[in-house]
Design a protein around this motif. Structure first.
Motif, PDB file in Angstrom:
ATOM      1  N   THR A  37       0.835  -1.184   0.000  1.00 28.15           N
ATOM      2  CA  THR A  37       0.000   0.000   0.000  1.00 28.15           C
ATOM      3  C   THR A  37       0.879   1.246   0.000  1.00 28.15           C
ATOM      4  O   THR A  37       2.091   1.161   0.229  1.00 28.15           O
ATOM      5  N   ALA A  38       0.268   2.376  -0.216  1.00 24.80           N
ATOM      6  CA  ALA A  38       1.021   3.632  -0.245  1.00 24.80           C
ATOM      7  C   ALA A  38       1.629   3.942   1.125  1.00 24.80           C
ATOM      8  O   ALA A  38       2.733   4.479   1.216  1.00 24.80           O
ATOM      9  N   ARG A  39       0.924   3.594   2.186  1.00 24.41           N
ATOM     10  CA  ARG A  39       1.450   3.842   3.536  1.00 24.41           C
ATOM     11  C   ARG A  39       2.669   2.979   3.825  1.00 24.41           C
ATOM     12  O   ARG A  39       3.636   3.429   4.436  1.00 24.41           O
ATOM     13  N   GLN A  40       2.622   1.729   3.390  1.00 18.47           N
ATOM     14  CA  GLN A  40       3.753   0.836   3.620  1.00 18.47           C
ATOM     15  C   GLN A  40       4.969   1.287   2.834  1.00 18.47           C
ATOM     16  O   GLN A  40       6.096   1.243   3.329  1.00 18.47           O
ATOM     17  N   ILE A  41       4.759   1.733   1.601  1.00 19.36           N
ATOM     18  CA  ILE A  41       5.871   2.212   0.780  1.00 19.36           C
ATOM     19  C   ILE A  41       6.480   3.470   1.397  1.00 19.36           C
ATOM     20  O   ILE A  41       7.694   3.620   1.451  1.00 19.36           O
ATOM     21  N   ALA A  42       5.624   4.371   1.878  1.00 21.92           N
ATOM     22  CA  ALA A  42       6.127   5.595   2.510  1.00 21.92           C
ATOM     23  C   ALA A  42       6.917   5.274   3.770  1.00 21.92           C
ATOM     24  O   ALA A  42       7.948   5.886   4.041  1.00 21.92           O
ATOM     25  N   ALA A  43       6.463   4.292   4.543  1.00 21.48           N
ATOM     26  CA  ALA A  43       7.189   3.906   5.753  1.00 21.48           C
ATOM     27  C   ALA A  43       8.523   3.257   5.399  1.00 21.48           C
ATOM     28  O   ALA A  43       9.534   3.499   6.060  1.00 21.48           O
ATOM     29  N   LEU A  44       8.536   2.457   4.347  1.00 18.43           N
ATOM     30  CA  LEU A  44       9.767   1.804   3.921  1.00 18.43           C
ATOM     31  C   LEU A  44      10.799   2.819   3.438  1.00 18.43           C
ATOM     32  O   LEU A  44      11.989   2.674   3.667  1.00 18.43           O
ATOM     33  N   ALA A  45      10.321   3.872   2.782  1.00 20.09           N
ATOM     34  CA  ALA A  45      11.221   4.914   2.289  1.00 20.09           C
ATOM     35  C   ALA A  45      11.568   5.932   3.376  1.00 20.09           C
ATOM     36  O   ALA A  45      12.420   6.790   3.170  1.00 20.09           O
ATOM     37  N   GLY A  46      10.902   5.865   4.514  1.00 25.20           N
ATOM     38  CA  GLY A  46      11.183   6.813   5.592  1.00 25.20           C
ATOM     39  C   GLY A  46      10.455   8.130   5.429  1.00 25.20           C
ATOM     40  O   GLY A  46      10.878   9.148   5.961  1.00 25.20           O
ATOM     41  N   LEU A  47       9.327   8.122   4.704  1.00 21.61           N
ATOM     42  CA  LEU A  47       8.571   9.351   4.486  1.00 21.61           C
ATOM     43  C   LEU A  47       7.227   9.358   5.204  1.00 21.61           C
ATOM     44  O   LEU A  47       6.432  10.259   5.011  1.00 21.61           O
ATOM     45  N   ALA A  48       6.952   8.338   5.998  1.00 19.36           N
ATOM     46  CA  ALA A  48       5.697   8.287   6.738  1.00 19.36           C
ATOM     47  C   ALA A  48       5.839   9.082   8.032  1.00 19.36           C
ATOM     48  O   ALA A  48       6.852   8.969   8.718  1.00 19.36           O
ATOM     49  N   PRO A  49       4.842   9.885   8.378  1.00 19.78           N
ATOM     50  CA  PRO A  49       4.935  10.655   9.618  1.00 19.78           C
ATOM     51  C   PRO A  49       4.690   9.765  10.835  1.00 19.78           C
ATOM     52  O   PRO A  49       3.757   8.979  10.875  1.00 19.78           O
ATOM     53  N   PHE A  50       5.572   9.879  11.832  1.00 15.42           N
ATOM     54  CA  PHE A  50       5.416   9.168  13.090  1.00 15.42           C
ATOM     55  C   PHE A  50       5.207  10.202  14.183  1.00 15.42           C
ATOM     56  O   PHE A  50       5.976  11.152  14.308  1.00 15.42           O
ATOM     57  N   VAL A  51       4.164  10.013  14.963  1.00 15.49           N
ATOM     58  CA  VAL A  51       3.824  10.958  16.020  1.00 15.49           C
ATOM     59  C   VAL A  51       4.494  10.512  17.303  1.00 15.49           C
ATOM     60  O   VAL A  51       4.445   9.341  17.671  1.00 15.49           O
ATOM     61  N   ARG A  52       5.134  11.456  17.988  1.00 14.94           N
ATOM     62  CA  ARG A  52       5.778  11.162  19.270  1.00 14.94           C
ATOM     63  C   ARG A  52       4.857  11.635  20.387  1.00 14.94           C
ATOM     64  O   ARG A  52       4.734  12.829  20.630  1.00 14.94           O
ATOM     65  N   GLU A  53       4.196  10.686  21.056  1.00 15.80           N
ATOM     66  CA  GLU A  53       3.306  11.017  22.150  1.00 15.80           C
ATOM     67  C   GLU A  53       3.537  10.053  23.296  1.00 15.80           C
ATOM     68  O   GLU A  53       3.862   8.885  23.084  1.00 15.80           O
ATOM     69  N   SER A  54       3.362  10.541  24.498  1.00 15.03           N
ATOM     70  CA  SER A  54       3.486   9.699  25.678  1.00 15.03           C
ATOM     71  C   SER A  54       2.602  10.285  26.765  1.00 15.03           C
ATOM     72  O   SER A  54       2.856  11.386  27.264  1.00 15.03           O
ATOM     73  N   GLY A  55       1.553   9.575  27.122  1.00 13.54           N
ATOM     74  CA  GLY A  55       0.644  10.068  28.155  1.00 13.54           C
ATOM     75  C   GLY A  55      -0.031  11.350  27.716  1.00 13.54           C
ATOM     76  O   GLY A  55      -0.650  11.418  26.665  1.00 13.54           O
ATOM     77  N   LYS A  56       0.116  12.394  28.513  1.00 16.37           N
ATOM     78  CA  LYS A  56      -0.501  13.683  28.174  1.00 16.37           C
ATOM     79  C   LYS A  56       0.368  14.503  27.234  1.00 16.37           C
ATOM     80  O   LYS A  56      -0.098  15.464  26.632  1.00 16.37           O
ATOM     81  N   TRP A  57       1.652  14.141  27.141  1.00 12.50           N
ATOM     82  CA  TRP A  57       2.571  14.897  26.300  1.00 12.50           C
ATOM     83  C   TRP A  57       2.324  14.596  24.828  1.00 12.50           C
ATOM     84  O   TRP A  57       2.228  13.448  24.418  1.00 12.50           O
ATOM     85  N   LYS A  58       2.194  15.635  24.043  1.00 15.14           N
ATOM     86  CA  LYS A  58       1.976  15.477  22.611  1.00 15.14           C
ATOM     87  C   LYS A  58       3.059  16.235  21.862  1.00 15.14           C
ATOM     88  O   LYS A  58       3.277  17.410  22.107  1.00 15.14           O
ATOM     89  N   GLY A  59       3.746  15.539  20.973  1.00 14.68           N
ATOM     90  CA  GLY A  59       4.816  16.153  20.201  1.00 14.68           C
ATOM     91  C   GLY A  59       4.413  16.282  18.743  1.00 14.68           C
ATOM     92  O   GLY A  59       3.287  15.999  18.352  1.00 14.68           O
ATOM     93  N   ARG A  60       5.350  16.701  17.953  1.00 15.51           N
ATOM     94  CA  ARG A  60       5.109  16.852  16.521  1.00 15.51           C
ATOM     95  C   ARG A  60       5.355  15.537  15.805  1.00 15.51           C
ATOM     96  O   ARG A  60       6.143  14.716  16.246  1.00 15.51           O
ATOM     97  N   ALA A  61       4.696  15.378  14.681  1.00 18.68           N
ATOM     98  CA  ALA A  61       4.962  14.221  13.844  1.00 18.68           C
ATOM     99  C   ALA A  61       6.235  14.501  13.043  1.00 18.68           C
ATOM    100  O   ALA A  61       6.508  15.643  12.658  1.00 18.68           O
ATOM    101  N   MET A  62       7.030  13.463  12.841  1.00 12.97           N
ATOM    102  CA  MET A  62       8.256  13.625  12.068  1.00 12.97           C
ATOM    103  C   MET A  62       8.457  12.392  11.199  1.00 12.97           C
ATOM    104  O   MET A  62       7.905  11.334  11.486  1.00 12.97           O
ATOM    105  N   VAL A  63       9.202  12.559  10.140  1.00 10.29           N
ATOM    106  CA  VAL A  63       9.534  11.416   9.296  1.00 10.29           C
ATOM    107  C   VAL A  63      10.840  10.835   9.816  1.00 10.29           C
ATOM    108  O   VAL A  63      11.774  11.558  10.152  1.00 10.29           O
ATOM    109  N   ALA A  64      10.859   9.515   9.912  1.00 10.55           N
ATOM    110  CA  ALA A  64      12.047   8.836  10.426  1.00 10.55           C
ATOM    111  C   ALA A  64      12.004   7.388   9.994  1.00 10.55           C
ATOM    112  O   ALA A  64      11.003   6.903   9.485  1.00 10.55           O
ATOM    113  N   GLY A  65      13.103   6.711  10.235  1.00  8.08           N
ATOM    114  CA  GLY A  65      13.170   5.290   9.910  1.00  8.08           C
ATOM    115  C   GLY A  65      13.296   5.072   8.415  1.00  8.08           C
ATOM    116  O   GLY A  65      13.573   5.984   7.649  1.00  8.08           O
TER     117      GLY A  65
END
Length: 94
Positions: free
Chosen positions: A1-29
């Motif tokens: 799928t398009a999401r899997q390809i984007a994740a494989l290429a490192g272009l899928a946004p990953f959100v950094r959240e933990s509990g109440k803390w909310k961060g920005r989404a970033m591309v990684a991996g």
């Protein structure tokens, strides 16, 4: 799928959240060399490809940061390239 390809290429946004803390989404991996090549291709496409330039300009006009718009162009370029390979057809402007 398009999401899997984007994740494989490192272009899928990953959100950094933990509990109440909310961060920005970033591309990684993913594959760094693929992400770098697509990013540089997206920079060129933003200047010279009328379809992708219009897409980037529309995102920037909507208030997105310029770098986020370029990453969106890279992801769109990846989707277009995947469709070209799948259908075995050259680039066509719509």
């Amino acid at each position: 799928t398009a999401r899997q390809i984007a994740a494989l290429a490192g272009l899928a946004p990953f959100v950094r959240e933990s509990g109440k803390w909310k961060g920005r989404a970033m591309v990684a991996g993913g594959r760094k060399s693929v992400r770098t090549a697509l990013f540089l291709a997206a920079l060129t496409a933003c200047r010279h490809n009328p379809v992708l330039k219009l897409f980037r300009d529309r995102l920037v006009a909507a208030g997105k940061p310029k770098i986020v718009a370029v990453v969106a162009v890279a992801r769109k370029l990846l989707t277009i390239l995947n469709a070209m390979i799948r259908d075995q057809k050259p680039w066509q402007t719509a």
